[in-house]
Scaffold this motif. Structure first.
Motif, short mmCIF file in Angstrom:
data_model
loop_
_atom_site.label_atom_id
_atom_site.label_comp_id
_atom_site.label_asym_id
_atom_site.label_seq_id
_atom_site.Cartn_x
_atom_site.Cartn_y
_atom_site.Cartn_z
N GLU A 55 0.87 -1.24 0.08
CA GLU A 55 0.02 -0.16 -0.01
C GLU A 55 0.72 1.12 0.07
O GLU A 55 0.81 1.93 0.87
CB GLU A 55 -0.98 -0.03 1.30
N HIS A 56 1.62 1.52 -1.12
CA HIS A 56 2.83 2.51 -1.29
C HIS A 56 2.29 3.88 -1.07
O HIS A 56 2.79 4.71 -0.32
CB HIS A 56 3.45 2.33 -2.53
N GLU A 64 5.62 10.94 5.09
CA GLU A 64 5.37 12.40 4.98
C GLU A 64 5.18 12.84 6.42
O GLU A 64 5.57 14.01 6.92
CB GLU A 64 4.43 12.74 3.92
N LYS A 65 4.22 12.30 7.25
CA LYS A 65 3.73 13.09 8.58
C LYS A 65 5.02 12.69 9.51
O LYS A 65 5.33 13.64 10.40
CB LYS A 65 2.59 12.10 8.84
N SER A 66 5.77 11.65 9.24
CA SER A 66 6.82 11.34 10.19
C SER A 66 7.66 12.64 10.04
O SER A 66 8.40 13.30 10.81
CB SER A 66 7.43 10.15 10.18
N LEU A 86 10.96 7.10 1.62
CA LEU A 86 10.10 7.87 0.70
C LEU A 86 10.71 7.54 -0.66
O LEU A 86 9.99 7.18 -1.68
CB LEU A 86 10.04 9.32 0.82
N GLY A 87 12.01 7.65 -0.86
CA GLY A 87 12.82 7.25 -2.23
C GLY A 87 12.26 5.81 -2.40
O GLY A 87 12.03 5.51 -3.62
N GLY A 88 12.43 4.88 -1.44
CA GLY A 88 12.03 3.38 -1.84
C GLY A 88 10.44 3.09 -2.13
O GLY A 88 10.13 2.43 -3.07
N ARG A 95 7.93 6.14 -9.80
CA ARG A 95 7.98 7.65 -9.78
C ARG A 95 9.57 7.98 -9.74
O ARG A 95 9.85 8.61 -8.50
CB ARG A 95 7.00 8.44 -8.75
N TYR A 96 10.12 7.69 -10.39
CA TYR A 96 11.70 7.70 -10.46
C TYR A 96 12.30 9.22 -10.28
O TYR A 96 13.13 9.13 -9.52
CB TYR A 96 12.23 6.95 -11.65
N GLU A 97 11.70 10.25 -10.79
CA GLU A 97 12.34 11.50 -10.82
C GLU A 97 12.26 11.92 -9.18
O GLU A 97 13.13 12.21 -8.54
CB GLU A 97 11.67 12.52 -11.61
N GLU A 98 10.98 11.64 -8.59
CA GLU A 98 10.77 11.92 -7.35
C GLU A 98 11.76 11.00 -6.39
O GLU A 98 12.28 11.63 -5.13
CB GLU A 98 9.36 11.59 -6.75
#
Length: 151
Positions: A55-56, A64-66, A86-88, A95-98
């Motif tokens: 459930e990515h 993000e909250k953390s 987050l990168g993982g 979403r490779y650029e992010e």
């Protein structure tokens, strides 16, 4: 308490029970006005459970909250860990650029506080981004950077 129980369930792969325990922990923390850092750790636990069950998008929400709390508390190590996580997740969603942005930020941050294992994790994930994009030369150079760092 529930957080420890949630961790035990997560480690044994009982994700529904782990999720239930961590949600209870979060509710209790809200009610009792727990320290922000405790809330950040619970958000991180929730994120890792969602990550484990693919459930990515939900995992990203909790990472993000953390991250927001760790940034407010100016905790570079925890910020870097959130960036790697987050990168993982971004890699999983293609979403490779992010992903690349989060992982480069993590690498820079970990280098600035001289935390090699953190920088290595960021670099290894970055190599995966390049590999998935078919940028094999960048992937090779990045893997070599990770390997030399771990010696």
């Amino acid at each position: 308490g529930y957080q420890g129980l949630g961790n035990d369930y997560r480690q044994t792969g009982d994700y529904p029970e782990a999720l239930s325990a961590q949600i209870k922990t979060s509710q209790i923390q809200e009610r009792n006005h727990a320290p922000e850092t405790d809330k950040a750790r619970t958000f991180n636990q929730l994120a890792t459970i969602y990550q484990a069950v693919d459930e990515h998008k939900k995992a990203i929400t909790y990472f993000e909250k953390s991250l927001a709390i760790w940034k407010e508390k100016q905790e570079p190590q925890m910020i870097g860990i959130c960036y790697v996580n987050l990168g993982g997740q971004m890699i999983q969603l293609e979403r490779y650029e992010e992903a690349e942005t989060y992982l480069i930020d993590a690498k820079i941050l970990f280098n600035s506080i001289q935390l090699d294992y953190g920088a290595s994790a960021a670099i290894a994930n970055l190599a995966e981004v390049y590999r998935k994009q078919g940028k094999l030369e960048e992937a090779k150079v990045t893997v070599l950077e990770a390997l030399t760092r771990n010696q």
